[in-house]
Motif scaffolding. Structure first.
Motif, PDB file in Angstrom:
ATOM      1  N   GLY A 265     -21.958  17.576  33.668  1.00 41.65           N
ATOM      2  CA  GLY A 265     -22.428  17.172  35.036  1.00 41.65           C
ATOM      3  C   GLY A 265     -23.108  16.004  35.206  1.00 41.65           C
ATOM      4  O   GLY A 265     -22.762  15.134  35.978  1.00 41.65           O
ATOM      5  N   ALA A 266     -24.223  15.598  34.511  1.00 38.84           N
ATOM      6  CA  ALA A 266     -24.827  14.425  34.588  1.00 38.84           C
ATOM      7  C   ALA A 266     -24.105  13.103  34.647  1.00 38.84           C
ATOM      8  O   ALA A 266     -24.493  12.382  35.432  1.00 38.84           O
ATOM      9  CB  ALA A 266     -26.082  14.368  33.601  1.00 38.84           C
ATOM     10  N   SER A 267     -23.086  13.134  33.655  1.00 37.63           N
ATOM     11  CA  SER A 267     -22.374  11.960  33.557  1.00 37.63           C
ATOM     12  C   SER A 267     -21.253  11.867  34.649  1.00 37.63           C
ATOM     13  O   SER A 267     -20.652  10.643  34.680  1.00 37.63           O
ATOM     14  CB  SER A 267     -21.925  11.689  32.210  1.00 37.63           C
ATOM     15  OG  SER A 267     -20.842  13.007  32.218  1.00 37.63           O
ATOM     16  N   GLY A 268     -21.222  12.712  35.311  1.00 38.91           N
ATOM     17  CA  GLY A 268     -20.092  12.621  36.389  1.00 38.91           C
ATOM     18  C   GLY A 268     -18.610  13.367  35.715  1.00 38.91           C
ATOM     19  O   GLY A 268     -17.610  13.241  36.371  1.00 38.91           O
ATOM     20  N   ALA A 269     -18.709  13.586  34.459  1.00 40.76           N
ATOM     21  CA  ALA A 269     -17.469  13.769  33.833  1.00 40.76           C
ATOM     22  C   ALA A 269     -17.149  15.334  33.907  1.00 40.76           C
ATOM     23  O   ALA A 269     -16.148  15.942  33.558  1.00 40.76           O
ATOM     24  CB  ALA A 269     -17.495  13.554  32.202  1.00 40.76           C
ATOM     25  N   GLY A 270     -18.132  16.142  34.652  1.00 38.31           N
ATOM     26  CA  GLY A 270     -17.940  17.606  34.633  1.00 38.31           C
ATOM     27  C   GLY A 270     -18.786  18.005  35.912  1.00 38.31           C
ATOM     28  O   GLY A 270     -19.408  17.345  36.738  1.00 38.31           O
ATOM     29  N   LEU A 271     -18.709  19.273  36.304  1.00 32.97           N
ATOM     30  CA  LEU A 271     -19.275  19.938  37.364  1.00 32.97           C
ATOM     31  C   LEU A 271     -21.117  19.936  37.116  1.00 32.97           C
ATOM     32  O   LEU A 271     -21.231  20.106  35.769  1.00 32.97           O
ATOM     33  CB  LEU A 271     -19.035  21.260  37.922  1.00 32.97           C
ATOM     34  CG  LEU A 271     -17.615  21.236  38.354  1.00 32.97           C
ATOM     35  CD1 LEU A 271     -17.231  22.451  38.897  1.00 32.97           C
ATOM     36  CD2 LEU A 271     -17.132  20.198  39.259  1.00 32.97           C
ATOM     37  N   ASN A 272     -22.048  19.731  37.800  1.00 33.98           N
ATOM     38  CA  ASN A 272     -23.462  20.200  37.668  1.00 33.98           C
ATOM     39  C   ASN A 272     -23.607  21.631  37.743  1.00 33.98           C
ATOM     40  O   ASN A 272     -22.526  22.259  38.264  1.00 33.98           O
ATOM     41  CB  ASN A 272     -24.442  19.069  38.504  1.00 33.98           C
ATOM     42  CG  ASN A 272     -24.415  19.447  39.880  1.00 33.98           C
ATOM     43  OD1 ASN A 272     -24.059  20.370  40.439  1.00 33.98           O
ATOM     44  ND2 ASN A 272     -24.745  18.363  40.561  1.00 33.98           N
ATOM     45  N   HIS A 273     -24.688  22.029  37.526  1.00 33.17           N
ATOM     46  CA  HIS A 273     -25.243  23.456  37.727  1.00 33.17           C
ATOM     47  C   HIS A 273     -24.740  23.984  38.950  1.00 33.17           C
ATOM     48  O   HIS A 273     -23.942  24.946  39.185  1.00 33.17           O
ATOM     49  CB  HIS A 273     -26.534  23.757  37.301  1.00 33.17           C
ATOM     50  CG  HIS A 273     -26.617  25.290  37.272  1.00 33.17           C
ATOM     51  ND1 HIS A 273     -26.314  26.237  36.542  1.00 33.17           N
ATOM     52  CD2 HIS A 273     -27.729  25.738  38.097  1.00 33.17           C
ATOM     53  CE1 HIS A 273     -26.838  27.204  36.758  1.00 33.17           C
ATOM     54  NE2 HIS A 273     -27.665  27.259  37.980  1.00 33.17           N
ATOM     55  N   GLY A 274     -25.282  23.299  40.056  1.00 34.91           N
ATOM     56  CA  GLY A 274     -24.821  23.961  41.504  1.00 34.91           C
ATOM     57  C   GLY A 274     -23.676  23.678  41.794  1.00 34.91           C
ATOM     58  O   GLY A 274     -22.963  24.832  42.533  1.00 34.91           O
ATOM     59  N   GLU A 275     -22.874  22.809  41.305  1.00 34.34           N
ATOM     60  CA  GLU A 275     -21.466  22.778  41.617  1.00 34.34           C
ATOM     61  C   GLU A 275     -20.717  23.864  40.992  1.00 34.34           C
ATOM     62  O   GLU A 275     -19.964  24.661  41.623  1.00 34.34           O
ATOM     63  CB  GLU A 275     -20.694  21.469  41.468  1.00 34.34           C
ATOM     64  CG  GLU A 275     -21.567  20.352  42.034  1.00 34.34           C
ATOM     65  CD  GLU A 275     -21.122  18.829  41.580  1.00 34.34           C
ATOM     66  OE1 GLU A 275     -21.048  18.127  42.241  1.00 34.34           O
ATOM     67  OE2 GLU A 275     -20.952  18.758  40.377  1.00 34.34           O
ATOM     68  N   ALA A 276     -20.941  24.194  39.631  1.00 32.21           N
ATOM     69  CA  ALA A 276     -20.354  25.082  38.889  1.00 32.21           C
ATOM     70  C   ALA A 276     -20.682  26.534  39.479  1.00 32.21           C
ATOM     71  O   ALA A 276     -19.660  27.390  39.617  1.00 32.21           O
ATOM     72  CB  ALA A 276     -20.866  25.107  37.506  1.00 32.21           C
ATOM     73  N   VAL A 277     -21.948  26.621  39.977  1.00 30.09           N
ATOM     74  CA  VAL A 277     -22.259  28.127  40.680  1.00 30.09           C
ATOM     75  C   VAL A 277     -21.530  28.122  41.873  1.00 30.09           C
ATOM     76  O   VAL A 277     -20.917  29.299  42.354  1.00 30.09           O
ATOM     77  CB  VAL A 277     -23.672  28.162  41.001  1.00 30.09           C
ATOM     78  CG1 VAL A 277     -23.970  29.113  42.035  1.00 30.09           C
ATOM     79  CG2 VAL A 277     -24.645  28.245  39.688  1.00 30.09           C
ATOM     80  N   ALA A 278     -21.079  27.016  42.717  1.00 29.21           N
ATOM     81  CA  ALA A 278     -20.361  27.176  43.853  1.00 29.21           C
ATOM     82  C   ALA A 278     -18.912  27.700  43.562  1.00 29.21           C
ATOM     83  O   ALA A 278     -18.413  28.684  44.141  1.00 29.21           O
ATOM     84  CB  ALA A 278     -20.425  25.851  44.456  1.00 29.21           C
TER      85      ALA A 278
END
Ligand code: NAD
Length: 368
Positions: A265-278
């Motif tokens: 998530g931090a690198s922008g290559a994946g979801l961050n925690h809040g996005e994954a929770v959404a």
């Protein structure tokens, strides 16, 4: 709505959460939580250059003679380690911190968790003042007393329950927070409405624009209402043996996505925690509908609200449903009886459901 709000958190060690613009410059508010002559400001290298000197100046102006020092860690979840924790307690030693010293955790959840754990351990526990600077930390990690660091084998594996002495959330610091981090916090705000109170979802639906525009009073209202929900759960279930687990709505799916993407998530290559929770909340709501537990319309309502906050609502491409299912089996929320999910009966009312059939989980992961 008021821009200055206070929420009480009860239990064996009660404390107040203050939410207001300007708190990091408010020496009286900061110093009111101090008992001794030493304070260590703990922050990360994004937040410290912006705000640490202001906190230190406010503290020393309000308490002449106070010995304040600063310890700054590199930003990021991968720095929430035992090695950094050791550096932080060494900084307390260098300060000569006595039992009445305080740690001031100035940052997001990473700083709050690590500094909180250092405060829990130094001389078997000193005061921790949480000064959260992300929306997620304001509505979630700074309240409730869970502190931890990660191990290479997993997140938050070494930690302690150590309630803060005070939480001071200055809403103006959110102005410098990257938009993606703000939205991640909004996902957790939506979660409180989803699991506890449909009227809070109504309110959020009516305040999307002022929330995204960081209107002080609207943000303070959202933070205060979120903290009240969290406080109620924590008071009932400090040690997570009962309904504190409901706070994991969306997290079983979300963690599987984060892990499968290698926490990119931090690198922008994946979801961050809040996005994954959404995404996870949408999947949990759809699973609830598929199992006949909840109306499908409620899942669509939740999806629409998250989309208005520009949060993702479907499984990112390239992730195999079977691989995500396998991840969920390894999650600590799986128990001996099989997969356990936090599902809902309708918007605003969640519960734990055990023995959810694999086929139903795979169907929502496949998007049908
Ligand atoms: P974070 O602490 O990594 O902060 C996100 C990013 O924003 C970082 O790069 C940080 O430097 C930057 N930042 C923070 N405030 C800023 C500001 N005002 N202006 C500019 N940049 C700023 O992430 P987070 O989402 O706040 O917290 C996530 C952590 O919280 C995870 O480690 C998670 O395990 C933990 N957590 C703990 C609890 C709990 O109950 N203890 C609950 C939820 C999450």
């Amino acid at each position: 709505m008021k821009a200055d709000q206070t929420v009480g958190v009860g239990g064996a060690n009660p404390y107040l959460v203050r939410i207001a613009p300007g708190l990091i410059d408010d020496g009286e508010a900061l110093a009111a939580a101090l008992r001794g002559r030493h304070a260590l400001v703990v922050s990360d290298d994004n937040v410290a250059p912006l705000y640490a000197a202001r906190v230190e100046n406010a503290l020393t102006a309000a308490r002449p003679g106070l010995r304040v020092s600063r310890w700054v860690m590199p930003a990021g979840e991968h720095e929430k380690t035992l090695a950094r924790f050791a550096e932080c307690v060494e900084a307390l030693a260098a300060l000569g911190a006595t039992r009445d010293a305080a740690v001031v955790a100035l940052g997001g959840g990473v700083v709050g968790d690590l500094a909180g754990f250092a405060g829990a351990c130094w001389m078997r526990g000193i005061d921790v003042i949480q000064a959260p600077t992300t929306l997620l930390a304001m509505v979630d990690s700074s309240v409730g007393g869970k502190t931890a660091v990660d191990l290479p084998t997993g997140k938050n594996l070494v930690g302690a329950f150590h309630p803060p002495r005070a939480v001071l959330a200055d809403t103006t610091v959110l102005q410098t927070l990257p938009g993606r981090e703000l939205r991640a916090g909004l996902a957790e705000v939506v979660k409180y409405g989803a699991i506890f109170d449909a009227r809070f979802l109504d309110w959020l639906e009516g305040h999307v624009d002022p929330l995204l525009a960081l209107d002080d009073a609207t943000i303070a209202e959202a933070v205060a209402r979120s903290c009240r929900f969290k406080a109620e759960v924590v008071e009932r279930d400090m040690f997570e043996q009962g309904d504190r687990a409901l706070l994991n709505f969306g997290h079983t799916f979300g963690h599987a996505i984060e892990t499968e993407q290698g926490y990119a998530g931090a690198s922008g290559a994946g979801l961050n925690h809040g996005e994954a929770v959404a995404v996870g909340m949408v999947l949990a709501a759809r699973l609830s509908a598929d199992l006949g537990l909840a109306p499908a319309a409620d899942a669509e309502r939740l999806t629409a609200l998250l989309e208005r906050f520009a949060l993702p609502v479907s499984v990112p491409g390239g992730l195999a449903p079977e691989a995500l299912l396998a991840r969920m089996r390894l999650d600590k929320k799986a128990d001996a009886n099989g997969l356990r999910f936090i599902l809902w009966e309708r918007a605003g009312s969640a519960r734990v459901v055990r023995d959810v059939p694999d086929d139903a989980v795979l169907a929502v992961l496949r998007g049908r």
